[in-house]
Design a protein around this motif. Structure first.
Motif, mmCIF file in Angstrom:
data_model
loop_
_atom_site.group_PDB
_atom_site.id
_atom_site.type_symbol
_atom_site.label_atom_id
_atom_site.label_comp_id
_atom_site.label_asym_id
_atom_site.label_seq_id
_atom_site.Cartn_x
_atom_site.Cartn_y
_atom_site.Cartn_z
ATOM 1 N N LYS A 1 -6.713 4.354 5.458
ATOM 2 C CA LYS A 1 -5.888 4.335 4.245
ATOM 3 C C LYS A 1 -6.673 4.768 3.011
ATOM 4 O O LYS A 1 -6.095 5.363 2.090
ATOM 5 C CB LYS A 1 -5.267 2.961 4.034
ATOM 6 C CG LYS A 1 -6.234 1.822 3.803
ATOM 7 C CD LYS A 1 -5.459 0.529 3.612
ATOM 8 C CE LYS A 1 -6.384 -0.645 3.287
ATOM 9 N NZ LYS A 1 -5.611 -1.897 3.094
ATOM 10 N N LEU B 1 1.052 4.423 -2.532
ATOM 11 C CA LEU B 1 0.827 5.787 -2.056
ATOM 12 C C LEU B 1 1.956 6.723 -2.485
ATOM 13 O O LEU B 1 1.699 7.813 -3.008
ATOM 14 C CB LEU B 1 0.694 5.790 -0.532
ATOM 15 C CG LEU B 1 0.451 7.157 0.127
ATOM 16 C CD1 LEU B 1 -0.882 7.740 -0.334
ATOM 17 C CD2 LEU B 1 0.481 7.048 1.645
ATOM 18 N N GLU C 1 1.826 7.441 -6.089
ATOM 19 C CA GLU C 1 0.750 8.396 -6.380
ATOM 20 C C GLU C 1 1.211 9.825 -6.100
ATOM 21 O O GLU C 1 0.836 10.763 -6.814
ATOM 22 C CB GLU C 1 -0.478 8.057 -5.530
ATOM 23 C CG GLU C 1 -1.663 8.980 -5.715
ATOM 24 C CD GLU C 1 -2.365 8.803 -7.054
ATOM 25 O OE1 GLU C 1 -3.112 9.719 -7.442
ATOM 26 O OE2 GLU C 1 -2.142 7.760 -7.715
ATOM 27 N N TYR D 1 0.831 -1.209 0.000
ATOM 28 C CA TYR D 1 0.000 0.000 0.000
ATOM 29 C C TYR D 1 0.862 1.254 0.000
ATOM 30 O O TYR D 1 0.601 2.198 -0.751
ATOM 31 C CB TYR D 1 -0.926 0.006 1.220
ATOM 32 C CG TYR D 1 -1.632 1.335 1.414
ATOM 33 C CD1 TYR D 1 -2.786 1.636 0.717
ATOM 34 C CD2 TYR D 1 -1.106 2.294 2.282
ATOM 35 C CE1 TYR D 1 -3.422 2.852 0.868
ATOM 36 C CE2 TYR D 1 -1.729 3.517 2.448
ATOM 37 C CZ TYR D 1 -2.889 3.795 1.740
ATOM 38 O OH TYR D 1 -3.492 5.009 1.884
ATOM 39 N N LYS E 1 -5.252 8.039 0.730
ATOM 40 C CA LYS E 1 -4.887 7.997 -0.682
ATOM 41 C C LYS E 1 -5.507 9.151 -1.464
ATOM 42 O O LYS E 1 -5.023 9.512 -2.528
ATOM 43 C CB LYS E 1 -5.309 6.661 -1.289
ATOM 44 C CG LYS E 1 -4.337 6.140 -2.319
ATOM 45 C CD LYS E 1 -4.551 4.673 -2.608
ATOM 46 C CE LYS E 1 -3.433 4.133 -3.489
ATOM 47 N NZ LYS E 1 -3.601 2.704 -3.795
#
Length: 522
Positions: free
Chosen positions: A326, A301, A304, A297, A330
């Motif tokens: 979470k 992130l 991103e 994850y 995001k």
């Protein structure tokens, strides 16, 4: 103890100075030629003493002498404070003569390492992934004798690197000065003279001197320091610094290290790169220790966020202190979530994440045409685009405006990333959000861009090869995503054209979805 010297101010305003071998020099303060000729034969200490006395002595009549004296002191870069024990006694009598006594001082060695009050430092173990950059900086400054500007977009870690450099190599320098630039004024002169404790460190009084005169006096005093090497750090400098390059203390006595999001003329440019994926995850975990977010994850992130150091730190601290879910984390930038955290980059607690980033990337220094280009770029796929493609797509109202020059200016000011190998430009993910919030996005503002992408997606069955249209699919998707809820004729046409290209590509589901939306809207 040095020999005492006298300066006598006569009742008629004339000045008598003790010269060499106890001779006297008399200056007629009402005669410009006599003033200039006599000042030219005085030494720096005598000029220093006269400068300090004349600013307070009312017996010196008129402004003629004071004006000429100030010009001579400025011309010779004399720093006030080279004399001590100035004392005046009035001689009772018809002449009403005031006598000033002073002692010449040896130039101060400035034994203290810190030349101003605030020298920010940061240990190497407090930062992530900058060991190579520190070694490179030392090589450039010590061995290559370069004058270095650490360049990169805002929030990437330029100041952090400079602070760590100061800490790591603190003992390698005789003296250190840290100048923090004010991005609002962009005046390097004001930055120097407003640096807390710096003027006082060199005994330079404000008096009636102009900022430029104080700046020149300060630079002269810094250049007088003979012990070497010394370090001068100028943090967050603007393009204006290039105009003062020749004034600044430099090699060999001084190492000059500058941080800036601008590519400043005359300086050796060190581009600060983004952290890699592993380092970015490590940075997040430095501030987030709850351990309920997987590496998978976190990898998504930081990708991103395009590995933007400051944003990663803010999000990590927000997740730690507010236990942010979470799925919310995001979309933190898009939704401008509440942070309420403290970071080294700011003196206050951050309220909302995107709101704070908008303060970091102020847009008041770029032109209307450049803002228009940024807005259009923010609607393109978040990747590097070849110059020829951008020249074809981008539109500005002023037909005489040079798009190449505008793109170069935006890159030079840190708004765009540039790849010299492919001659392509990219707008960073964080700046995309800042641009859209600051400028506001609408179909009307980028109508020309929409029309051009629509035209590129249109397939003329009589002459076009659908394969040639495939490269425009990401552009069409990006515009459609931006205005997915729009029912305008132009956006519906784009959805239709994009759908037909997707059909030829073999993406039947994607084509079906777009055509259904276009049909419902129609």
């Amino acid at each position: 103890m040095p020999t005492k010297n006298d300066i006598k101010i006569k009742g008629n305003g004339n000045i008598i100075i003790q010269g060499v071998n106890d001779s006297e020099i008399t200056i007629d303060t009402s005669n410009a030629k006599d003033i200039i000729r006599k000042l030219n034969i005085l030494n720096d200490v005598q000029l220093d003493a006269l400068s300090q006395i004349s600013s307070e002595e009312s017996n010196i009549k008129g402004e003629l002498f004071k004006t000429i004296l100030l010009g001579k002191v400025t011309e010779k870069n004399i720093v006030k404070g080279g004399i001590s024990n100035i004392g005046g006694d009035v001689t009772i009598g018809d002449n009403n003569t005031r006598v000033y006594n002073y002692y010449p001082l040896q130039k101060s060695s400035k034994e203290s390492k810190k030349l101003n009050l605030k020298i920010p430092t940061l240990r190497l173990d407090e930062i992530i992934g900058r060991e190579h950059d520190l070694k490179d900086l030392k090589e450039r400054l010590f061995n290559n004798k370069q004058v270095v500007v650490v360049n990169g977009m805002g929030g990437i870690g330029k100041t952090t690197l400079a602070q760590t450099y100061v800490t790591e190599f603190y003992d390698s320098y005789e003296h250190i000065a840290w100048i923090e630039s004010d991005s609002d004024t962009e005046s390097i002169v004001d930055d120097f003279i407003n640096t807390e404790g710096l003027l006082e460190r060199f005994d330079i009084p404000l008096g009636e001197n102009t900022p430029k005169q104080l700046f020149i006096a300060l630079i002269a005093a810094m250049n007088e320091i003979k012990k070497k090497p010394c370090l001068l750090v100028i943090d967050n400098a603007s393009l204006q610094l290039g105009e003062y390059y020749d004034y600044l203390p430099k090699q060999p006595n001084w190492h000059l290290l500058v941080t800036s999001r601008d590519k400043i003329t005359n300086f050796d440019l060190k581009i600060l790169e983004f952290l890699n994926k592993e380092q970015a995850i490590q940075l997040f975990k430095k501030y987030y220790v709850l351990e309920n977010l997987s590496n998978e994850y976190l990898g998504e992130l930081v990708e991103e966020l395009e590995f933007h150091t400051l944003t990663i730190e803010i999000l990590a601290k927000t997740a730690q202190e507010r236990r942010t879910p979470k799925e919310v984390l995001k979309k933190a930038i898009e939704n401008d979530i509440i942070a309420q955290v403290e970071i080294r980059h700011s003196n206050d607690r951050i309220d909302k994440i995107t709101g704070y980033l908008c303060q970091i990337f102020k847009m008041d220094k770029i032109t209307a045409n450049e803002k228009s280009l940024l807005l259009q770029l923010s609607c393109l796929p978040p990747e590097y685009h070849n110059y020829e493609v951008l020249e074809h797509l981008l539109e500005i109202e002023d037909e005489k405006y040079n798009i190449s020059q505008a793109l170069n200016n935006l890159n030079k000011r840190g708004w765009l990333l540039y790849n010299g190998t492919t001659d392509s430009y990219k707008i960073h993910r964080i700046i995309i959000d800042v641009v859209k919030i600051n400028l506001g996005i609408s179909e009307e503002k980028i109508s020309g861009l929409i029309q051009k992408i629509n035209a590129e997606l249109y397939i003329d069955q009589n002459k076009d090869n659908p394969i040639d249209k495939f490269k425009w699919i990401p552009y069409g998707k990006s515009i459609n995503q931006q205005f997915s809820n729009s029912e305008s004729k132009e956006i519906n046409s784009l959805k239709n054209n994009l759908a037909l290209v997707l059909q030829d590509l073999g993406d039947y589901q994607g084509a079906k979805t777009l055509l259904e939306k276009a049909m419902r809207s129609a």
